[in-house]
Every structure is written in C-alpha cells, then in structure tokens.
Design a protein around this motif. Structure first.
Motif, PDB file in Angstrom:
ATOM      1  N   THR A   1       0.834  -1.204   0.000  1.00 44.20           N
ATOM      2  CA  THR A   1       0.000   0.000   0.000  1.00 44.20           C
ATOM      3  C   THR A   1       0.868   1.253   0.000  1.00 44.20           C
ATOM      4  N   ILE A   2       1.916   1.252   0.814  1.00 37.15           N
ATOM      5  CA  ILE A   2       2.822   2.417   0.846  1.00 37.15           C
ATOM      6  C   ILE A   2       3.414   2.670  -0.535  1.00 37.15           C
ATOM      7  N   GLU A   3       3.908   1.613  -1.177  1.00 35.81           N
ATOM      8  CA  GLU A   3       4.516   1.781  -2.494  1.00 35.81           C
ATOM      9  C   GLU A   3       3.485   2.184  -3.536  1.00 35.81           C
ATOM     10  N   GLY A   4       2.288   1.624  -3.451  1.00 35.36           N
ATOM     11  CA  GLY A   4       1.249   1.987  -4.409  1.00 35.36           C
ATOM     12  C   GLY A   4       0.798   3.433  -4.276  1.00 35.36           C
ATOM     13  N   VAL A   5       0.622   3.886  -3.042  1.00 35.04           N
ATOM     14  CA  VAL A   5       0.224   5.282  -2.817  1.00 35.04           C
ATOM     15  C   VAL A   5       1.344   6.223  -3.238  1.00 35.04           C
ATOM     16  N   ARG A   6       2.570   5.869  -2.917  1.00 31.82           N
ATOM     17  CA  ARG A   6       3.714   6.724  -3.257  1.00 31.82           C
ATOM     18  C   ARG A   6       3.887   6.857  -4.771  1.00 31.82           C
ATOM     19  N   ALA A   7       3.507   5.802  -5.517  1.00 35.82           N
ATOM     20  CA  ALA A   7       3.711   5.805  -6.958  1.00 35.82           C
ATOM     21  C   ALA A   7       2.542   6.408  -7.737  1.00 35.82           C
ATOM     22  N   THR A   8       1.609   7.056  -7.060  1.00 30.88           N
ATOM     23  CA  THR A   8       0.490   7.695  -7.753  1.00 30.88           C
ATOM     24  C   THR A   8       1.008   8.754  -8.724  1.00 30.88           C
ATOM     25  N   ASP A   9       0.430   8.790  -9.904  1.00 33.38           N
ATOM     26  CA  ASP A   9       0.876   9.707 -10.953  1.00 33.38           C
ATOM     27  C   ASP A   9       0.829  11.154 -10.455  1.00 33.38           C
ATOM     28  N   SER A  10       1.978  11.821 -10.448  1.00 30.27           N
ATOM     29  CA  SER A  10       2.051  13.197  -9.951  1.00 30.27           C
ATOM     30  C   SER A  10       1.300  14.170 -10.860  1.00 30.27           C
ATOM     31  N   VAL A  11       1.282  13.893 -12.160  1.00 27.34           N
ATOM     32  CA  VAL A  11       0.558  14.780 -13.087  1.00 27.34           C
ATOM     33  C   VAL A  11      -0.934  14.747 -12.783  1.00 27.34           C
ATOM     34  N   MET A  12      -1.475  13.537 -12.558  1.00 28.48           N
ATOM     35  CA  MET A  12      -2.895  13.429 -12.235  1.00 28.48           C
ATOM     36  C   MET A  12      -3.195  14.077 -10.883  1.00 28.48           C
ATOM     37  N   THR A  13      -2.262  13.942  -9.945  1.00 26.91           N
ATOM     38  CA  THR A  13      -2.471  14.564  -8.641  1.00 26.91           C
ATOM     39  C   THR A  13      -2.510  16.084  -8.757  1.00 26.91           C
ATOM     40  N   GLU A  14      -1.575  16.669  -9.498  1.00 30.35           N
ATOM     41  CA  GLU A  14      -1.565  18.119  -9.672  1.00 30.35           C
ATOM     42  C   GLU A  14      -2.773  18.599 -10.458  1.00 30.35           C
ATOM     43  N   THR A  15      -3.203  17.804 -11.422  1.00 32.42           N
ATOM     44  CA  THR A  15      -4.404  18.171 -12.186  1.00 32.42           C
ATOM     45  C   THR A  15      -5.630  18.195 -11.279  1.00 32.42           C
ATOM     46  N   ALA A  16      -5.751  17.193 -10.398  1.00 31.70           N
ATOM     47  CA  ALA A  16      -6.878  17.169  -9.467  1.00 31.70           C
ATOM     48  C   ALA A  16      -6.839  18.365  -8.523  1.00 31.70           C
ATOM     49  N   ARG A  17      -5.656  18.755  -8.092  1.00 34.05           N
ATOM     50  CA  ARG A  17      -5.547  19.928  -7.212  1.00 34.05           C
ATOM     51  C   ARG A  17      -5.915  21.205  -7.943  1.00 34.05           C
ATOM     52  N   SER A  18      -5.484  21.309  -9.210  1.00 35.14           N
ATOM     53  CA  SER A  18      -5.791  22.516  -9.967  1.00 35.14           C
ATOM     54  C   SER A  18      -7.286  22.671 -10.216  1.00 35.14           C
ATOM     55  N   PHE A  19      -8.000  21.555 -10.276  1.00 34.51           N
ATOM     56  CA  PHE A  19      -9.453  21.603 -10.431  1.00 34.51           C
ATOM     57  C   PHE A  19     -10.175  21.655  -9.093  1.00 34.51           C
ATOM     58  N   ARG A  20      -9.422  21.896  -8.028  1.00 32.50           N
ATOM     59  CA  ARG A  20      -9.961  22.045  -6.675  1.00 32.50           C
ATOM     60  C   ARG A  20     -10.746  20.812  -6.217  1.00 32.50           C
ATOM     61  N   VAL A  21     -10.262  19.636  -6.589  1.00 28.03           N
ATOM     62  CA  VAL A  21     -10.860  18.396  -6.089  1.00 28.03           C
ATOM     63  C   VAL A  21     -10.487  18.243  -4.616  1.00 28.03           C
ATOM     64  N   SER A  22     -11.453  17.912  -3.790  1.00 28.27           N
ATOM     65  CA  SER A  22     -11.202  17.840  -2.356  1.00 28.27           C
ATOM     66  C   SER A  22     -10.245  16.697  -2.023  1.00 28.27           C
ATOM     67  N   TRP A  23      -9.671  16.773  -0.819  1.00 27.99           N
ATOM     68  CA  TRP A  23      -8.699  15.757  -0.399  1.00 27.99           C
ATOM     69  C   TRP A  23      -9.324  14.383  -0.339  1.00 27.99           C
ATOM     70  N   TRP A  24     -10.525  14.288   0.204  1.00 30.02           N
ATOM     71  CA  TRP A  24     -11.197  12.986   0.295  1.00 30.02           C
ATOM     72  C   TRP A  24     -11.520  12.440  -1.087  1.00 30.02           C
ATOM     73  N   GLU A  25     -11.933  13.291  -1.997  1.00 34.10           N
ATOM     74  CA  GLU A  25     -12.229  12.819  -3.355  1.00 34.10           C
ATOM     75  C   GLU A  25     -10.959  12.361  -4.062  1.00 34.10           C
ATOM     76  N   ARG A  26      -9.853  13.070  -3.871  1.00 33.55           N
ATOM     77  CA  ARG A  26      -8.580  12.620  -4.454  1.00 33.55           C
ATOM     78  C   ARG A  26      -8.171  11.270  -3.885  1.00 33.55           C
ATOM     79  N   LEU A  27      -8.364  11.118  -2.573  1.00 29.74           N
ATOM     80  CA  LEU A  27      -8.006   9.854  -1.941  1.00 29.74           C
ATOM     81  C   LEU A  27      -8.866   8.710  -2.468  1.00 29.74           C
ATOM     82  N   TRP A  28     -10.171   8.911  -2.572  1.00 29.45           N
ATOM     83  CA  TRP A  28     -11.097   7.844  -2.915  1.00 29.45           C
ATOM     84  C   TRP A  28     -11.104   7.522  -4.412  1.00 29.45           C
ATOM     85  N   PHE A  29     -10.981   8.552  -5.242  1.00 27.99           N
ATOM     86  CA  PHE A  29     -11.126   8.341  -6.680  1.00 27.99           C
ATOM     87  C   PHE A  29      -9.801   8.344  -7.448  1.00 27.99           C
ATOM     88  N   LEU A  30      -8.704   8.717  -6.788  1.00 24.89           N
ATOM     89  CA  LEU A  30      -7.423   8.758  -7.485  1.00 24.89           C
ATOM     90  C   LEU A  30      -6.368   7.889  -6.802  1.00 24.89           C
TER      91      LEU A  30
END
Length: 274
Positions: free
Chosen positions: A155-184
């Motif tokens: 789980t640690i390795e899987g979470v750490r390897a989450t695509d950084s581009v998708m993470t930044e895109t979700a932040r730029s669209f103001r996706v909430s932390w819980w939604e990023r956690l659950w859907f990304l």
C-alpha cells in the motif's frame, strides 16, 4: 455475403476460446492427476508406512473431518483466519495510505518498518501468549502480526507511486482531499494492494496453523500435530490435504474478488496488449 463473412469470421474465434478453455483444464488437471498416480504407486509399497496411498487418506479424510471435528476444529480455525485477514487488510491499507501520503512520516518510519518486518512472526508467539494468554485473541494477533506486512508495504509503495501529473491536475481543479483519496490515490494503488493481499493470505494460513500448535486444545493445526505425535499417519495427511483445499478455496475466492475490483486495470492491460 456480409452475413456469411461475419459467420465465417466468428467461427474460428469461438473455436479459439473453446480450445483455450480445454487447454486450461488440461493444464489444471494434468499435473494433479499425474501426482496422484505417482502417489498411488509409492503408497502401494509396503515399506512406505509414512506415505499412505490416496484411497487410505481419502477414507481417513471422511472419517476424521466429516462430522463433529469439522465444527469443533475446522470452523473455529477458519473464523480466526477470517478475522486475522480482515484486520490485516484494514490496518494495512489504513496505515499504508497515511504513511504513503506523508513523505516525512515515511522517511521517519522506514527503518522501524524494515526492522519489524524482518522479525519472524512465529518467534512472537511466546510474547503474545504472555501478554494475552492462550486465547482466540492471541491466535488472531499472531495472524495479523505476519499478514499485515505485505499489505502495508505494498500500500505504501502503491500510494507513493500515484501519478504526480494526475495529482496536480486534481488539485488545480480544486478536487477535495477525500475525493482525491477515494477516486485517485486508492484506485491507482489498488493493483499493488491486491498483490499484497494475495501474499497475506498464504502467510495468514501458515500462521493460523502455527498459532494453533502452541499450547492449544482445538483447531486444525492442533489436530494435525496431535495426529503426528500419536503416529496417526493417514489422519495427519488428511489434515494436510484439508489445508491444501482451504488454500485452493482462498485462491479461487481471491481471484474472483480481484477480477471484480481490478476490472478497469485488466481492461487497460487488454487494450494495451491489443
């Protein structure tokens, strides 16, 4: 003309699927049947008292496990195994997600996690017995102490390897932390998580047996050790056979759940393979 062409094109595909299924059955049943034949030949040797033939073991299996022993020994063992696996999944995913998201926490805990992972869980049984006594809770804790690590680390390795581009895109669209956690984050880490759960199932089954061999008066592991100490060889082998069947059932059940959880992942692999 078009309809005939479509029927002609679809026929080889159906034959191809049928041949693949037949080949899978041949591979799945061929080796076990060969092993049974070899086992039967070895078992007919009068000098091989420690290796009864399959028929003798089958009779001992029915006499031993079809009856009160199934309720008194097998079901409690499976219940403790289920509790241990469920607790390992919950703890491993929860702690692994938190550690994987927090870089500073991951760097802080990495030496401790590596140390604890290197400690063989069976050596902790005397310590857990002193703390909790000879109870079902002790046996579940022993299972969790070993089965949680594959899930936690994957789980640690899987979470750490989450695509950084998708993470930044979700932040730029103001996706909430819980939604990023659950859907990304969790979907991206799910292939590694499921790989950890697969490893944890085999570890949990081993620790279930070991925990029941220490100062226990019931359970599948206790019963196999009892048969061994009293030279009930056929009954001992029947218990080993039952353990193997439990392992096969767990593998089949996990395969069904994995295909359900990771259908999007397998779909992407099929598309990329095509």
């Amino acid at each position: 003309m078009t309809a005939d062409t479509g029927r002609t094109a679809s026929t080889p595909r159906r034959r191809g699927v049928g041949s693949r299924i037949a080949a899978s059955f041949r591979y799945a049943l061929g080796l076990p049947m060969l092993l049974l034949v070899v086992w039967g030949l070895v078992g007919t040797d009068e000098t091989s008292g420690f290796f009864p033939d399959p028929l003798t073991i089958s009779e001992a299996f029915v006499d031993t496990w079809v009856g009160p022993a199934f309720v008194e020994d097998v079901l409690p063992s499976l219940y403790r195994l289920g509790l241990g696996v469920a607790a390992s999944i919950v703890l491993g995913i929860a702690a692994g997600t938190v550690i994987g998201l927090a870089h500073w926490l991951r760097e802080l805990l990495e030496p401790l996690l590596e140390f604890l992972r290197a400690v063989p869980p069976p050596v902790l049984i005397p310590v857990v017995m002193l703390l909790l006594g000879i109870t079902d809770t002790m046996k579940v804790v022993v299972i969790v102490s070993g089965a949680v690590w594959p899930i936690l680390l994957n789980t640690i390795e899987g979470v750490r390897a989450t695509d950084s581009v998708m993470t930044e895109t979700a932040r730029s669209f103001r996706v909430s932390w819980w939604e990023r956690l659950w859907f990304l984050v969790l979907p991206a880490a799910s292939p590694r998580i499921m790989a950890g759960v697969r490893q944890a199932l085999s570890v949990a089954l081993i620790l279930m047996v070991i925990s029941e061999m220490f100062a226990s008066s019931a359970g599948l592991g206790y019963r196999i050790a009892y048969f061994q100490r009293n030279y009930l060889i056929a009954e001992m082998w029947s218990g080993i056979l039952l353990l193997g069947l439990v392992g096969v059932f767990l593998a089949v059940a996990f395969g069904l759940v994995e295909r359900r959880v990771l259908r999007w992942y397998h779909g992407i692999k099929e598309v990329n393979r095509a």
